[in-house]
Design a protein around this motif. Structure first.
Motif, mmCIF file in Angstrom:
data_model
loop_
_atom_site.group_PDB
_atom_site.id
_atom_site.type_symbol
_atom_site.label_atom_id
_atom_site.label_comp_id
_atom_site.label_asym_id
_atom_site.label_seq_id
_atom_site.Cartn_x
_atom_site.Cartn_y
_atom_site.Cartn_z
ATOM 1 N N GLU A 1 0.829 -1.207 0.000
ATOM 2 C CA GLU A 1 0.000 0.000 0.000
ATOM 3 C C GLU A 1 0.863 1.257 0.000
ATOM 4 O OE1 GLU A 1 -3.500 1.933 2.888
ATOM 5 O OE2 GLU A 1 -2.478 0.076 3.446
ATOM 6 N N ALA A 2 1.898 1.256 0.853
ATOM 7 C CA ALA A 2 2.779 2.417 0.949
ATOM 8 C C ALA A 2 3.575 2.607 -0.341
ATOM 9 C CB ALA A 2 3.735 2.243 2.134
ATOM 10 N N MET A 3 4.044 1.514 -0.937
ATOM 11 C CA MET A 3 4.822 1.629 -2.176
ATOM 12 C C MET A 3 3.962 2.128 -3.336
ATOM 13 S SD MET A 3 7.343 -1.709 -2.044
ATOM 14 C CE MET A 3 8.012 -1.348 -3.679
ATOM 15 N N ILE A 4 2.726 1.652 -3.399
ATOM 16 C CA ILE A 4 1.824 2.112 -4.461
ATOM 17 C C ILE A 4 1.573 3.615 -4.323
ATOM 18 C CG2 ILE A 4 -0.544 1.963 -5.342
ATOM 19 C CD1 ILE A 4 -0.444 -1.059 -4.558
ATOM 20 N N ALA A 5 1.290 4.041 -3.092
ATOM 21 C CA ALA A 5 1.040 5.470 -2.852
ATOM 22 C C ALA A 5 2.268 6.309 -3.195
ATOM 23 C CB ALA A 5 0.638 5.687 -1.393
ATOM 24 N N ALA A 6 3.456 5.806 -2.814
ATOM 25 C CA ALA A 6 4.687 6.551 -3.116
ATOM 26 C C ALA A 6 4.928 6.605 -4.619
ATOM 27 C CB ALA A 6 5.873 5.893 -2.412
ATOM 28 N N GLY A 7 4.628 5.497 -5.317
ATOM 29 C CA GLY A 7 4.782 5.485 -6.768
ATOM 30 C C GLY A 7 3.889 6.507 -7.442
ATOM 31 N N GLU A 8 2.671 6.630 -6.937
ATOM 32 C CA GLU A 8 1.751 7.631 -7.487
ATOM 33 C C GLU A 8 2.277 9.038 -7.241
ATOM 34 O OE1 GLU A 8 -2.373 7.085 -6.422
ATOM 35 O OE2 GLU A 8 -2.108 4.911 -6.320
ATOM 36 N N GLN A 9 2.826 9.271 -6.039
ATOM 37 C CA GLN A 9 3.377 10.591 -5.727
ATOM 38 C C GLN A 9 4.551 10.932 -6.644
ATOM 39 O OE1 GLN A 9 4.352 10.538 -1.559
ATOM 40 N NE2 GLN A 9 2.215 10.342 -0.908
ATOM 41 N N LEU A 10 5.239 9.888 -7.130
ATOM 42 C CA LEU A 10 6.367 10.095 -8.031
ATOM 43 C C LEU A 10 5.931 10.229 -9.487
ATOM 44 C CD1 LEU A 10 8.842 7.566 -6.395
ATOM 45 C CD2 LEU A 10 9.048 10.064 -6.392
ATOM 46 N N GLY A 11 4.621 10.171 -9.731
ATOM 47 C CA GLY A 11 4.113 10.441 -11.064
ATOM 48 C C GLY A 11 3.550 9.265 -11.827
ATOM 49 N N LEU A 12 3.569 8.066 -11.247
ATOM 50 C CA LEU A 12 3.007 6.912 -11.941
ATOM 51 C C LEU A 12 1.487 6.899 -11.801
ATOM 52 C CD1 LEU A 12 5.480 4.084 -10.811
ATOM 53 C CD2 LEU A 12 5.474 5.326 -12.984
ATOM 54 N N SER A 13 0.819 6.309 -12.772
ATOM 55 C CA SER A 13 -0.629 6.136 -12.644
ATOM 56 C C SER A 13 -0.903 5.091 -11.583
ATOM 57 C CB SER A 13 -1.216 5.671 -13.979
ATOM 58 O OG SER A 13 -0.829 4.332 -14.255
ATOM 59 N N PRO A 14 -2.087 5.119 -10.954
ATOM 60 C CA PRO A 14 -2.407 4.121 -9.931
ATOM 61 C C PRO A 14 -2.256 2.689 -10.437
ATOM 62 C CG PRO A 14 -4.001 5.904 -9.852
ATOM 63 C CD PRO A 14 -3.150 6.147 -11.073
ATOM 64 N N ASP A 15 -2.685 2.431 -11.677
ATOM 65 C CA ASP A 15 -2.605 1.068 -12.206
ATOM 66 C C ASP A 15 -1.164 0.626 -12.399
ATOM 67 O OD1 ASP A 15 -3.851 -1.364 -13.399
ATOM 68 O OD2 ASP A 15 -2.803 -0.655 -15.190
ATOM 69 N N VAL A 16 -0.341 1.492 -12.957
ATOM 70 C CA VAL A 16 1.069 1.147 -13.175
ATOM 71 C C VAL A 16 1.773 0.951 -11.833
ATOM 72 C CG1 VAL A 16 3.294 2.002 -14.021
ATOM 73 C CG2 VAL A 16 1.245 2.184 -15.450
ATOM 74 N N ALA A 17 1.529 1.849 -10.880
ATOM 75 C CA ALA A 17 2.159 1.732 -9.564
ATOM 76 C C ALA A 17 1.760 0.426 -8.886
ATOM 77 C CB ALA A 17 1.771 2.927 -8.689
#
Length: 275
Positions: A186-202
């Motif tokens: 959950e934390a990695m997905i949220a961090a990935g989104e903050q870095l600019g990835l789409s929710p699905d890609v993250a």
């Protein structure tokens, strides 16, 4: 096929269904399995798979060589006391997947002198990748130990502990462990989104990375610490993340959380086993 022990699942919830599904996938004969549940409609699909089903626990137990207690811990005392006469007559192997109920309490409720194996499975059993801790009382024979291990191995791996109190540690490591990994995901997905990835890609990158890391660790001759060192190049990108995790005391956070889980497991055992 007919020489296989008759198994009776008292309770047909998610964990019971996970074990049943694993057994069937491993060609255990459906006609040698009973499942009980107060609501008959919840048994229809199991009956369609060839299992014996009943809303009467006693009917299943009187036919069983192994009784798997898979009801909620809060109702196990009532269920076990009702089954005591049949258990004393039949003397089956008793397996309990109910968290927090000690073998001493089970023995008292079932009338004493029972062969009891306590099992601490986890939710990945639902996809046959579970990890179960097992503890056997002195009444359990070597053959019954083998049988209990084979039943739980249908959902993943099964490992024995030497003392019943170690099941609290099993709870802290594997029983509750999937939730820790879900939180990391959950934390990695949220961090990935903050870095600019789409929710699905993250999400896809995070879940596949978790799967890949687990498979690598499981297949490797090296322990996770060495694997981490091998993918952490000096002054590289991974090193920066690991340094931040260490500075924020991630290992200590896990240690505190798992100790709290362990302590709560002990506390529940006292509460639920109160006679």
């Amino acid at each position: 096929m007919s020489t296989q022990p008759v198994l009776a699942f008292i309770g047909a919830g998610n964990m019971a269904r996970a074990i049943i599904g694993g057994l069937l996938a491993n060609q255990y004969p459906a006609e040698r399995i009973w499942a009980t549940e107060p609501d008959a409609e919840k048994l229809i699909d199991l009956a369609d798979q060839g299992l014996h089903t009943s809303t009467d626990n006693l009917t299943a137990v009187t036919a069983a060589d192994v009784v798997i207690l898979a009801v909620k811990p809060q109702v196990l005392k009532t269920v076990a006391c009702d089954l005591a006469p049949a258990v004393q007559t039949r003397q089956p192997l008793i397996m309990s997947v109910a968290a927090g109920i000690s073998s001493t309490s089970l023995q008292q409720w079932l009338g004493g002198n029972c062969a009891v194996v306590r099992c601490m499975p986890n939710t990945p059993a639902l996809v046959q990748t579970g990890a179960s801790g097992l503890y056997a009382t002195d009444n359990v024979s070597p053959d019954q130990r083998i049988l209990a291990e084979q039943i739980m191995a249908a959902t993943g791996i099964s490992l024995w502990v030497d003392t019943e109190s170690q099941l609290d540690a099993v709870t802290a490591v594997s029983g509750s462990g999937p939730a820790y990994y879900f939180m990391v995901m959950e934390a990695m997905i949220a961090a990935g989104e903050q870095l600019g990835l789409s929710p699905d890609v993250a999400r896809q990158l995070t879940l596949q990375t978790a799967l890949g890391a687990a498979k690598m660790a499981n297949a490797s001759e090296f322990d996770p610490a060495e694997l981490r060192r091998r993918v952490t190049s000096p002054k590289g990108t991974t090193e920066q993340a690991i340094r931040c995790f260490s500075e924020d005391q991630l290992p200590a956070i896990f240690a505190r959380g798992m100790q709290a889980c362990h302590d709560r497991s002990e506390e529940l055992a006292r509460e639920l086993g109160d006679d």
